[in-house]
Design a protein around this motif. Structure first.
Motif, mmCIF file in Angstrom:
data_model
loop_
_atom_site.group_PDB
_atom_site.id
_atom_site.type_symbol
_atom_site.label_atom_id
_atom_site.label_comp_id
_atom_site.label_asym_id
_atom_site.label_seq_id
_atom_site.Cartn_x
_atom_site.Cartn_y
_atom_site.Cartn_z
ATOM 1 N N UNK A 314 -24.503 20.321 19.068
ATOM 2 C CA UNK A 314 -25.239 21.056 18.046
ATOM 3 C C UNK A 314 -24.514 20.918 16.707
ATOM 4 N N UNK A 315 -25.266 20.727 15.641
ATOM 5 C CA UNK A 315 -24.692 20.599 14.305
ATOM 6 C C UNK A 315 -25.196 21.737 13.420
ATOM 7 N N UNK A 316 -24.353 22.202 12.499
ATOM 8 C CA UNK A 316 -24.710 23.267 11.569
ATOM 9 C C UNK A 316 -24.592 22.716 10.152
ATOM 10 N N UNK A 317 -25.618 21.989 9.717
ATOM 11 C CA UNK A 317 -25.619 21.320 8.421
ATOM 12 C C UNK A 317 -26.716 21.871 7.523
ATOM 13 N N UNK A 318 -26.445 21.897 6.224
ATOM 14 C CA UNK A 318 -27.429 22.260 5.208
ATOM 15 C C UNK A 318 -27.527 21.119 4.193
ATOM 16 N N UNK A 319 -28.639 21.076 3.474
ATOM 17 C CA UNK A 319 -28.749 20.127 2.374
ATOM 18 C C UNK A 319 -27.602 20.380 1.397
ATOM 19 N N UNK A 320 -26.981 19.308 0.906
ATOM 20 C CA UNK A 320 -25.865 19.488 -0.023
ATOM 21 C C UNK A 320 -26.112 18.699 -1.298
ATOM 22 N N UNK A 321 -25.235 18.866 -2.264
ATOM 23 C CA UNK A 321 -25.387 18.206 -3.559
ATOM 24 C C UNK A 321 -24.058 17.623 -4.015
ATOM 25 N N UNK A 322 -24.174 16.598 -4.854
ATOM 26 C CA UNK A 322 -23.012 15.970 -5.480
ATOM 27 C C UNK A 322 -23.259 15.952 -6.985
ATOM 28 N N UNK A 323 -22.304 16.480 -7.763
ATOM 29 C CA UNK A 323 -22.437 16.576 -9.210
ATOM 30 C C UNK A 323 -21.385 15.685 -9.866
ATOM 31 N N UNK A 324 -21.794 14.891 -10.845
ATOM 32 C CA UNK A 324 -20.835 13.993 -11.500
ATOM 33 C C UNK A 324 -21.143 13.881 -12.981
ATOM 34 N N UNK A 325 -20.087 13.661 -13.762
ATOM 35 C CA UNK A 325 -20.203 13.483 -15.199
ATOM 36 C C UNK A 325 -19.144 12.482 -15.646
ATOM 37 N N UNK A 333 -15.641 -6.082 -28.225
ATOM 38 C CA UNK A 333 -16.627 -6.879 -27.487
ATOM 39 C C UNK A 333 -16.160 -7.324 -26.096
ATOM 40 N N UNK A 334 -14.855 -7.361 -25.842
ATOM 41 C CA UNK A 334 -14.347 -7.814 -24.553
ATOM 42 C C UNK A 334 -14.116 -6.677 -23.569
ATOM 43 N N UNK A 335 -13.702 -5.524 -24.046
ATOM 44 C CA UNK A 335 -13.275 -4.459 -23.143
ATOM 45 C C UNK A 335 -14.144 -3.213 -23.269
ATOM 46 N N UNK A 336 -14.551 -2.691 -22.104
ATOM 47 C CA UNK A 336 -15.260 -1.422 -22.016
ATOM 48 C C UNK A 336 -14.517 -0.529 -21.025
ATOM 49 N N UNK A 337 -14.219 0.704 -21.440
ATOM 50 C CA UNK A 337 -13.472 1.654 -20.620
ATOM 51 C C UNK A 337 -14.389 2.782 -20.181
ATOM 52 N N UNK A 338 -14.109 3.342 -19.000
ATOM 53 C CA UNK A 338 -14.936 4.440 -18.507
ATOM 54 C C UNK A 338 -14.101 5.395 -17.653
ATOM 55 N N UNK A 339 -14.581 6.627 -17.511
ATOM 56 C CA UNK A 339 -13.923 7.625 -16.675
ATOM 57 C C UNK A 339 -14.967 8.622 -16.206
ATOM 58 N N UNK A 340 -14.646 9.342 -15.116
ATOM 59 C CA UNK A 340 -15.596 10.311 -14.613
ATOM 60 C C UNK A 340 -14.969 11.293 -13.643
ATOM 61 N N UNK A 341 -15.708 12.371 -13.414
ATOM 62 C CA UNK A 341 -15.310 13.407 -12.455
ATOM 63 C C UNK A 341 -16.529 13.779 -11.621
ATOM 64 N N UNK A 342 -16.317 14.051 -10.324
ATOM 65 C CA UNK A 342 -17.418 14.448 -9.446
ATOM 66 C C UNK A 342 -16.958 15.532 -8.482
ATOM 67 N N UNK A 343 -17.898 16.394 -8.147
ATOM 68 C CA UNK A 343 -17.693 17.412 -7.123
ATOM 69 C C UNK A 343 -18.701 17.168 -6.013
ATOM 70 N N UNK A 344 -18.199 16.957 -4.806
ATOM 71 C CA UNK A 344 -19.014 16.645 -3.636
ATOM 72 C C UNK A 344 -18.909 17.836 -2.693
ATOM 73 N N UNK A 345 -19.970 18.657 -2.637
ATOM 74 C CA UNK A 345 -19.851 19.909 -1.892
ATOM 75 C C UNK A 345 -19.994 19.703 -0.389
ATOM 76 N N UNK A 346 -19.342 20.592 0.352
ATOM 77 C CA UNK A 346 -19.342 20.529 1.811
ATOM 78 C C UNK A 346 -20.769 20.610 2.340
ATOM 79 N N UNK A 347 -21.065 19.762 3.348
ATOM 80 C CA UNK A 347 -22.419 19.716 3.894
ATOM 81 C C UNK A 347 -22.557 20.500 5.193
ATOM 82 N N UNK A 348 -21.532 20.477 6.029
ATOM 83 C CA UNK A 348 -21.653 21.094 7.345
ATOM 84 C C UNK A 348 -20.489 22.005 7.672
ATOM 85 N N UNK A 349 -20.687 22.868 8.665
ATOM 86 C CA UNK A 349 -19.621 23.724 9.146
ATOM 87 C C UNK A 349 -18.514 22.865 9.753
ATOM 88 N N UNK A 350 -17.271 23.150 9.389
ATOM 89 C CA UNK A 350 -16.142 22.356 9.865
ATOM 90 C C UNK A 350 -15.981 22.493 11.370
#
Length: 414
Positions: A314-325, A333-350
């Motif tokens: 049996x699994x105890x899972x709910x719909x979850x979401x991932x937020x990133x910015x 013209x040669x170099x492009x730099x990027x960075x980001x942060x994301x929060x990946x929320x828990x989906x199921x009971x451990x």
């Protein structure tokens, strides 16, 4: 029935009941090096190379010439699981993983474009010590999926485009299990193998997407990838005789596994000639992942006395979401730099099988334009998983750790 080309119900169940350090549940987000560098923020709208196909087929209308992208992601986890009651610790249970991906986009004319994506959205891999007390639920497991995904896109007008595709998903799994604490009942040593199986199967799915362009500097993307049902037919091996009535007995077994649907909304905004910001909200329909039920006519008396049921988790899972910015900076013209942060929320009971937890992504990357036709992407991410303690079958466990994720990619415009 061939064991090599089919997967036993036990094998699939154990494969999906493993730790996946990369994302909540057993999702795999690593689709490109450019996306990794921004923590996969804005993926359905940025469209800086052909890897956008993994997230939004409608964005193919942004391409003026054919483009090919291919990359490799290396996931180096450091995960440990502690048995707080028996004093055991399993270290580095998630092995080093290589995640390849490839994409091709071909504009047909000003309105139509076609493309092909090869990538993965779900997978797990774990390797516990052979003498781990919970070896009957741990052991060595791998589940690999590959999505073969042709797509088509159509530009309705200068602002709005739509796209869609079909997916043939291939799944392959291998499993080795050990007696662990069951050795006191079944005899032998905890490190004795209790089962080893392997097999593969295929399933079908589909995806759609839309892209709305306010102008060249601002756009929004929306996409949906359907759930895929992997229907495995294979062998169930009962070493104890408690389920089939005979020890060391191999009988036919079936199992249907759901790979959940995924939806994503993204935005991209170029603030000036150098700076751009981007963001995403991703939704995963994990509520469809309710149970893992292996069935077979010869499983009698059956799992916990349920005739016809070979195993049940049996699994105890709910719909979850991932937020990133994230943000992108064009240095020259040669170099492009990027960075980001994301929060990946828990989906199921451990649980011991899936000690799911919240995850935080800290990412950076760069693109080097070698020529007008060729460019290279590199990226690095530190993934921090929240420590979690849980109780299963009366025993307390604690899981902790994170991962270093690196990726490289080449892009070529024809």
């Amino acid at each position: 029935m061939s064991r090599k080309i089919t997967l036993t119900a036990v094998a699939v169940t154990a494969a999906l009941m493993s730790i996946n350090v990369n994302a909540a549940g057993f999702q795999v987000n690593e689709h490109s090096a450019s996306g990794l560098g921004r923590a996969f923020s804005g993926e359905a709208a940025v469209a800086d190379n052909a890897s956008v196909l993994a997230r939004n087929p409608a964005a193919m209308t942004l391409f003026k010439t054919a483009e090919l992208s291919g990359g490799l992601t290396i996931v180096d986890p450091n995960i440990e699981v502690r048995d707080n009651d028996f004093g055991q610790t399993a270290k580095d249970v998630a092995p080093l993983a290589l995640v390849p991906a490839g994409y091709y986009i071909h504009p047909v004319n000003d309105r139509f474009a076609v493309g092909l994506a090869l990538f993965t959205s779900y997978g797990v891999a774990t390797e516990y010590p052979a003498d781990f007390n919970a070896g009957s639920a741990a052991g060595e497991t791998s589940l690999i999926t590959l999505n073969f995904n042709p797509n088509i896109a159509y530009r309705i007008n200068e602002n709005f485009s739509i796209g869609g595709g079909v997916s043939l998903v291939y799944g392959d799994a291998e499993l080795t299990r050990f007696l662990g604490s069951l050795a006191t009942v079944a005899g032998g040593e905890p490190s004795d193998q209790s089962m080893k199986m392997e097999g593969d199967t295929t399933g079908w799915g589909w995806n759609i997407g839309a892209l709305y362009e306010i102008n060249d500097n601002h756009r929004f993307g929306l996409s949906y990838r359907s759930q895929v049902d992997l229907d495995f037919e294979g062998d169930f091996t009962d070493y104890t005789g408690l389920i089939t009535g005979t020890a060391n007995n191999t009988v036919p077994g079936d199992l249907s596994v759901v790979l959940p649907a995924i939806a994503e909304f993204s935005g991209y905004h170029a603030l000036n000639n150098q700076w751009a910001v981007h963001y995403s909200i991703q939704w995963i329909q994990y509520s469809k992942f309710e149970e893992l039920r292996g069935t077979g006519d010869q499983c009698n008396p059956g799992y916990n006395g349920q005739a016809g049921v070979c195993l049940l988790k049996e699994e105890d899972y709910d719909d979850n979401a991932r937020y990133s910015i994230g943000a992108t900076y064009t240095l020259n013209p040669e170099w492009t730099l990027r960075a980001g942060f994301a929060f990946d929320e828990q989906a199921g009971k451990s649980t011991l099988s899936i000690p799911d937890t919240d995850r935080y992504w800290y990412s950076a990357g760069a693109t080097y334009a070698y020529s007008k036709s060729m460019s290279f992407d590199v990226a690095l991410t530190y993934l921090d998983g929240k420590e979690t303690t849980f109780v299963e079958d009366g025993t307390s466990f604690t899981s902790s750790g994170g991962a270093i994720i690196s990726a490289a990619q080449i892009n070529y415009k024809f």
